[in-house]
Design a protein around this motif. Structure first.
Motif, PDB file in Angstrom:
ATOM      1  N   GLY A  67       0.782  -1.231   0.000  1.00  0.00           N
ATOM      2  CA  GLY A  67       0.000   0.000   0.000  1.00  0.00           C
ATOM      3  C   GLY A  67       0.809   1.273   0.000  1.00  0.00           C
ATOM      4  N   VAL A  68       2.124   1.190  -0.266  1.00  0.00           N
ATOM      5  CA  VAL A  68       2.943   2.401  -0.309  1.00  0.00           C
ATOM      6  C   VAL A  68       2.679   3.155  -1.601  1.00  0.00           C
ATOM      7  CG1 VAL A  68       4.759   1.448   1.167  1.00  0.00           C
ATOM      8  CG2 VAL A  68       4.884   1.110  -1.320  1.00  0.00           C
ATOM      9  N   ASN A  69       2.964   4.443  -1.594  1.00  0.00           N
ATOM     10  CA  ASN A  69       2.721   5.299  -2.759  1.00  0.00           C
ATOM     11  C   ASN A  69       3.813   5.124  -3.803  1.00  0.00           C
ATOM     12  OD1 ASN A  69       0.398   6.761  -1.610  1.00  0.00           O
ATOM     13  ND2 ASN A  69       1.921   7.506  -0.153  1.00  0.00           N
ATOM     14  N   THR A  70       3.403   4.908  -5.042  1.00  0.00           N
ATOM     15  CA  THR A  70       4.379   4.717  -6.120  1.00  0.00           C
ATOM     16  C   THR A  70       3.963   5.411  -7.419  1.00  0.00           C
ATOM     17  OG1 THR A  70       3.286   2.663  -6.854  1.00  0.00           O
ATOM     18  CG2 THR A  70       5.051   2.434  -5.218  1.00  0.00           C
ATOM     19  N   ASP A  71       2.859   6.160  -7.404  1.00  0.00           N
ATOM     20  CA  ASP A  71       2.283   6.627  -8.670  1.00  0.00           C
ATOM     21  C   ASP A  71       2.549   8.092  -8.991  1.00  0.00           C
ATOM     22  OD1 ASP A  71       0.747   7.606  -6.653  1.00  0.00           O
ATOM     23  OD2 ASP A  71      -1.188   6.958  -7.462  1.00  0.00           O
ATOM     24  N   SER A  72       3.367   8.773  -8.172  1.00  0.00           N
ATOM     25  CA  SER A  72       3.689  10.173  -8.474  1.00  0.00           C
ATOM     26  C   SER A  72       5.160  10.312  -8.841  1.00  0.00           C
ATOM     27  CB  SER A  72       3.357  11.063  -7.277  1.00  0.00           C
ATOM     28  OG  SER A  72       1.959  11.146  -7.083  1.00  0.00           O
ATOM     29  N   SER A  73       5.581  11.525  -9.125  1.00  0.00           N
ATOM     30  CA  SER A  73       6.947  11.770  -9.558  1.00  0.00           C
ATOM     31  C   SER A  73       7.910  11.807  -8.367  1.00  0.00           C
ATOM     32  CB  SER A  73       7.033  13.099 -10.304  1.00  0.00           C
ATOM     33  OG  SER A  73       6.782  14.171  -9.403  1.00  0.00           O
ATOM     34  N   GLN A  74       9.164  11.522  -8.675  1.00  0.00           N
ATOM     35  CA  GLN A  74      10.176  11.600  -7.626  1.00  0.00           C
ATOM     36  C   GLN A  74      10.294  13.020  -7.083  1.00  0.00           C
ATOM     37  OE1 GLN A  74      13.322   8.943  -6.800  1.00  0.00           O
ATOM     38  NE2 GLN A  74      14.754  10.285  -7.871  1.00  0.00           N
ATOM     39  N   GLU A  75      10.130  14.011  -7.937  1.00  0.00           N
ATOM     40  CA  GLU A  75      10.219  15.400  -7.498  1.00  0.00           C
ATOM     41  C   GLU A  75       9.194  15.700  -6.396  1.00  0.00           C
ATOM     42  OE1 GLU A  75      10.128  14.347 -10.562  1.00  0.00           O
ATOM     43  OE2 GLU A  75      11.901  15.131 -11.596  1.00  0.00           O
ATOM     44  N   LYS A  76       7.963  15.231  -6.583  1.00  0.00           N
ATOM     45  CA  LYS A  76       6.911  15.443  -5.597  1.00  0.00           C
ATOM     46  C   LYS A  76       7.246  14.743  -4.279  1.00  0.00           C
ATOM     47  CE  LYS A  76       1.956  14.555  -4.779  1.00  0.00           C
ATOM     48  NZ  LYS A  76       2.131  13.679  -3.605  1.00  0.00           N
ATOM     49  N   TYR A  77       7.676  13.489  -4.365  1.00  0.00           N
ATOM     50  CA  TYR A  77       7.984  12.728  -3.154  1.00  0.00           C
ATOM     51  C   TYR A  77       9.163  13.337  -2.398  1.00  0.00           C
ATOM     52  CZ  TYR A  77       4.906   8.997  -4.884  1.00  0.00           C
ATOM     53  OH  TYR A  77       3.827   8.269  -5.322  1.00  0.00           O
ATOM     54  N   LEU A  78      10.178  13.801  -3.126  1.00  0.00           N
ATOM     55  CA  LEU A  78      11.333  14.434  -2.476  1.00  0.00           C
ATOM     56  C   LEU A  78      10.916  15.709  -1.750  1.00  0.00           C
ATOM     57  CD1 LEU A  78      14.153  14.015  -5.163  1.00  0.00           C
ATOM     58  CD2 LEU A  78      13.975  12.827  -2.963  1.00  0.00           C
ATOM     59  N   ALA A  79      10.045  16.486  -2.357  1.00  0.00           N
ATOM     60  CA  ALA A  79       9.617  17.748  -1.749  1.00  0.00           C
ATOM     61  C   ALA A  79       8.852  17.520  -0.449  1.00  0.00           C
ATOM     62  CB  ALA A  79       8.751  18.524  -2.739  1.00  0.00           C
ATOM     63  N   GLU A  80       8.180  16.370  -0.323  1.00  0.00           N
ATOM     64  CA  GLU A  80       7.357  16.076   0.852  1.00  0.00           C
ATOM     65  C   GLU A  80       8.118  15.323   1.947  1.00  0.00           C
ATOM     66  OE1 GLU A  80       4.283  13.770  -0.907  1.00  0.00           O
ATOM     67  OE2 GLU A  80       3.151  15.511  -1.642  1.00  0.00           O
TER      68      GLU A  80
END
Length: 267
Positions: A50-63
């Motif tokens: 159930g981990v998040n995998t569907d967005s960009s790396q840029e978004k995940y890094l910012a959060e």
């Protein structure tokens, strides 16, 4: 734990950590994200945990509060460092599980003043046993990472100079135990016991011996002295073991693993 965790790399070790922290309810799956070059791997991690995998790396890094670097030593860490420095907040801490890559090299990639935690994770994550070895740079502190690390086992904080030794000895340690148990069970079969019986006896003896050492606080030599009567069965077995290369062979194995860890970091 309320931190946002982003994994760069979704290989076996990253999965083991994710599985443990989810099962132990240390971190909820929706607070973890993963990026990887293998799309099928990402789909598996999303579906399974159930981990998040569907967005960009840029978004995940910012959060992210913690950015777990879970790639191979030979992968392009410089490119990852550029992405982190561009998109991550200055306070986001790097948690590197990349074997052999020093704090100095990590700082060169991810920023000289960024919190960096170098972690050598244990391979017994599903059991709650095993120590991970951890070194902190001057900008990191235990509070940033302690809760996360204890989600997949126990922790020993070390000087970085001891990390490669810890890798070859502590983290590779289960390999030596697995090999010993396999050999001990084979010895029982060789002597004439059925395979299942020999296997169960080997497991029980290993488990019980560890408990005995912890409960009594005695040195192994003291228990050996207690267990072996003059001219008895046990001392005859130990005599043959002493005539083998068992102890030196085990020690050479540890030294070879430590040496290889250092070599990986130099490439």
């Amino acid at each position: 734990m309320e931190k946002q965790i982003h994994f760069i790399g979704g290989g076996q070790m990253a999965e083991a950590i994710i599985r443990a922290v989810v099962n132990n309810q240390t971190i909820s799956a929706d607070r973890m994200s993963v990026t990887d070059i293998n799309e099928a791997r990402l789909q598996f991690l999303n579906k399974t945990y159930g981990v998040n995998t569907d967005s960009s790396q840029e978004k995940y890094l910012a959060e992210a509060d913690l950015i777990v670097i879970a790639v191979r030593p030979q992968d392009n860490l410089a490119a990852l460092g550029q992405a982190v420095q561009k998109f991550a907040t200055p306070t986001a801490a790097i948690v590197s599980i990349v074997a052999g890559v020093t704090m100095e090299k990590l700082a060169g990639f991810f920023g000289a003043e960024r919190p960096i935690i170098r972690v050598i994770p244990n391979t017994l994550t599903d059991t709650g046993y095993g120590y991970s070895g951890v070194a902190l740079n001057a900008y990191a502190n235990k509070d940033q990472v302690d809760g996360f690390l204890h989600g997949f086992g126990k922790v020993q904080y070390l000087d970085e100079a001891l990390i490669d030794i810890f890798t070859g000895y502590g983290v590779a340690g289960p390999n030596y135990i697995y090999y010993f148990i396999e050999s001990l069970a084979d010895a029982g079969v060789l002597a004439g016991l059925p395979r299942e019986q020999a296997w169960n006896v080997a497991l029980e003896n290993v488990t019980g011996a560890v408990v005995m050492l912890k409960q009594t606080g005695l040195h192994p030599r003291q228990l050996l002295d207690i267990n072996n009567s003059p001219g008895g069965v046990g001392i005859h077995g130990l005599y043959e073991l002493n005539n083998s290369d068992f102890a030196a062979g085990l020690q050479r194995s540890v030294l070879a693993a430590v040496k290889r860890t250092t070599e990986l970091g130099e490439k």
